[in-house]
Design an enzyme around this catalytic site. Structure first.
Site, PDB file in Angstrom:
ATOM      1  N   GLU A 142      35.729  37.753  51.436  1.00 45.98           N
ATOM      2  CA  GLU A 142      34.560  38.296  52.123  1.00 45.98           C
ATOM      3  C   GLU A 142      33.761  37.145  52.717  1.00 45.98           C
ATOM      4  OE1 GLU A 142      32.150  40.379  49.314  1.00 45.98           O
ATOM      5  OE2 GLU A 142      31.512  38.566  48.260  1.00 45.98           O
ATOM      6  N   LYS A 146      36.054  45.565  43.081  1.00 46.61           N
ATOM      7  CA  LYS A 146      35.027  45.261  44.062  1.00 46.61           C
ATOM      8  C   LYS A 146      35.450  45.650  45.480  1.00 46.61           C
ATOM      9  CE  LYS A 146      33.215  41.704  41.043  1.00 46.61           C
ATOM     10  NZ  LYS A 146      33.864  42.317  39.894  1.00 46.61           N
ATOM     11  N   HIS A 193      29.327  30.047  40.516  1.00 46.38           N
ATOM     12  CA  HIS A 193      29.111  31.487  40.688  1.00 46.38           C
ATOM     13  C   HIS A 193      28.810  32.189  39.379  1.00 46.38           C
ATOM     14  CE1 HIS A 193      30.815  30.511  44.562  1.00 46.38           C
ATOM     15  NE2 HIS A 193      31.931  30.142  43.990  1.00 46.38           N
ATOM     16  N   ARG A 231      28.937  47.993  33.359  1.00 46.47           N
ATOM     17  CA  ARG A 231      28.860  47.532  31.966  1.00 46.47           C
ATOM     18  C   ARG A 231      27.475  46.957  31.734  1.00 46.47           C
ATOM     19  NH1 ARG A 231      28.807  42.105  32.999  1.00 46.47           N
ATOM     20  NH2 ARG A 231      30.044  41.378  34.763  1.00 46.47           N
TER      21      ARG A 231
END
Length: 615
Positions: free
Chosen positions: A185, A116, A220, A276
């Site tokens: 982040e 990521k 999450h 994926r």
């Protein structure tokens, strides 16, 4: 042409891929750990190969063993499913180097997007430097660079919590994906999680296949997903399509993939690209009338996609059934799944059948239930009704939470965001036991116990039974009479071991009963039959910390020892179960008078880990 596919995965997704392979006339090969030796995906495959061990790190994360298994079983292609090695470029290369077809994107595309951090750089974004995070940056999100599914993620709202969050996320990511890299982040509060399904071939075609909304999440990890994402302006939808196609073309993507965004204040913020198949792919399949696994196989065989936009029809919603207790911090549950049966009219994707064991080693997801209808309101109603009527006997699940979520006014009015459960969990998990369920259980249990039906020609004495339901104890009384079983204030219309019909104030209600030892299921209620006299030896000292689930002690707070002063809410012990870490905190402020937990220790539910004597 592909003739035999090995699925480098387990459970629901392996079964789902095998189903399409069977329809296409392709032979199937399963791999399994020792814990999965009798799992459904092993039973439905044409061939199965053992991976010795139980933990993911020694089985499903061993790419070398999986490649050997494919060659030994005569497979000519490998499908990775999702999770485990599905976004591991090294594994994809090993498959190709072995002369096998890889049903997925090129290793270079995986490498560019599966991390990521590198994906953000490709999209012109950069993560925060963990060493330079300040109060002004808070809140932030610590996130695993590899994998997904909510593992290796921590929200940090205080700077003092950042070191522990980094350590915990690294450990969880390493255990789930074999890669402990994490990054930091900014955390955007109260946005909607929206994603675009893309499909690309080797001939330059990249198709955006609609949007999905996955805003209802716990830890999450998505719980309810739908397609198309409702309420998005047309201009924003087009922008999402353009960004998704741009991301795919930037890495010469091939196959099925998903580009994820957080939508807040009318703007799209790029999150990541999942290289994926997604767990929630069935909702896209439903509205577009396609089979994404079949499309993956055709693309891997080099065939071109049909060019031009695809048209969506209606609305689809998916709910993930988990063996977990939302009211107890989403604690995963284990045990025997005695019964799982959904009513007709909805799609069920599962890796379990009646009688299967839910173990501690893997994700607690039992199944995905999908409803498709002409409108969103009809799809929500159909799915909520189907879940409510589903026969689900075994450990505690999130079924009631799903039904209430689908009917919540904030969700039905499309006002939801990723903070939905932070705001509403208490109300959605509030106990609402059916007051007649314990009586129905007692009457079913009493049916046929006596050779003479239980009636005597003398005044009947009340029979008493006790049940635990939704954390509360219920005592019920009934009598054997000349006419049969009776209870005060209720007319017993019918009672046998499986069905009880009661009438109150002229209204009849049916109760379907299933009993497995002390566990009793009455419609959707789950009860435990209690002994007539409580065992005094079962009493525990105040402040006792019990293992909430089976698992492994992975960590004890640094410097913690008997005699230490602790404060209420202070993290003391970390357990790992079902690929997630679970924190156990001091229940009160006081002194640690006993510490039994040790790193590496295997624990069972209810085991005493520590005792904190209140101040």
């Amino acid at each position: 042409m592909i003739t035999s596919v090995l699925v480098a995965n387990r459970g629901e997704i392996a079964c789902r891929i095998f189903r399409t392979c069977g329809e296409l006339g392709i032979r199937t090969v399963a791999v399994h750990s020792d814990a999965d030796a009798n799992a459904l995906h092993v039973r439905v495959a044409d061939t199965a190969v053992r991976l010795p061990g139980a933990a993911p790190a020694e089985t499903y994360l061993r790419g070398d063993l999986i490649v050997k298994a494919a060659l030994a079983a005569g497979a000519d292609a490998v499908h990775p499913g999702y999770g485990f090695l599905s976004e591991n470029a090294g594994f994809a290369r090993a498959v190709l180097d072995a002369g096998l077809l890889w049903i997925g994107p090129p290793p270079e595309a995986i490498e560019a997007m599966a991390s990521k951090t590198r994906a953000k750089q490709l999209m012109g974004l950069a993560p925060l430097d963990a060493a330079r995070v300040t109060e002004a940056d808070l809140p932030v999100l610590v996130k695993a660079a590899a994998g997904g599914g909510g593992r290796g993620m921590r929200i940090v709202r205080r700077l003092d919590d950042l070191p522990d969050a980094l350590e915990g996320a690294r450990a969880e990511a390493a255990g789930a994906f074999g890669d402990g890299e994490v990054f930091v982040e900014p955390y955007i509060e109260n946005g909607r999680h929206v994603e675009v399904q893309i499909l690309a071939d080797t001939h330059g075609t990249v198709l955006p296949l609609g949007t999905r909304d996955c805003s209802l999440q716990r830890r999450h990890q998505k719980v309810i997903e739908e397609a198309p994402a409702p309420g998005l302006p047309a201009a924003l939808t087009e922008e999402l399509y353009e960004l998704a196609v741009r991301a795919a073309r930037s890495v010469s993507y091939v196959g099925a993939g998903t580009v994820e965004f957080l939508v807040a204040d009318g703007r799209a913020h790029f999150l990541e690209m999942n290289t994926r198949l997604q767990v929630e792919h069935p909702v896209t399949e439903a509205v577009f009338g396609i089979d994404l696994v079949a499309e993956q196989i055709r693309v891997a065989e080099g065939r071109p996609l049909e060019a031009g936009p695809r048209r969506a029809h209606g609305h689809a919603v998916e709910a993930r059934l988990y063996a977990e207790d939302p009211a107890r911090d989403w604690a995963p549950q284990t045990g025997t799944l005695h019964r799982l049966a959904v009513p007709p009219g909805v799609r069920l994707d599962t890796g379990y059948t009646d009688g299967d064991e839910i173990g501690v080693h893997y994700d607690p997801m039992l199944a995905k239930v999908v409803a498709h209808a002409p409108t969103r309101a009809e799809a929500l109603r159909r799915l909520a009704g189907a879940l409510e009527r589903t026969e689900l006997h075994g450990p505690v699940t999130n079924r009631d939470l799903l039904v209430r979520s689908l009917r919540h006014e904030e969700f039905t009015a499309v006002r939801m965001d990723t903070g939905f459960y932070d705001r509403h969990l208490a109300g959605l998990t509030e106990s609402a036991p059916d007051p007649l369920a314990p009586l129905a259980a007692a009457l079913a249990d009493a049916h046929g116990r006596s050779r003479f039906g239980g009636w005597r020609n003398v005044p009947a004495q009340p029979q008493v039974k006790r049940y635990e339901m939704a954390g509360e104890e219920h005592e019920v009384r009934y009598r054997h009479t000349r006419e049969g079983l009776a209870a005060d204030g209720v007319r017993v219309v019918h009672a046998d071991a499986r069905l009880v019909v009661l009438e109150v104030d002229g209204v009849r209600r049916k109760f379907e009963i299933a009993r497995y030892g002390d566990q009793v299921h009455v419609n959707t209620a789950r009860l435990t039959a209690l002994p007539r006299f409580p065992d005094p030896a079962a009493q525990l000292a105040p402040g006792s910390l019990l293992a909430p689930m089976p698992g492994t002690v992975v960590r004890v707070a640094e410097g913690l020892s008997e005699g230490a002063a602790v404060t209420g809410g202070q993290p003391l012990i970390w357990l790992e179960a079902m690929k997630m870490q679970h924190q156990i905190s001091a229940p009160v402020t006081g002194t640690l008078t006993a510490l039994h937990a040790k790193p590496g220790q295997q624990v069972e539910p209810g085991l005493l880990l520590a005792v904190v004597q209140p101040t």
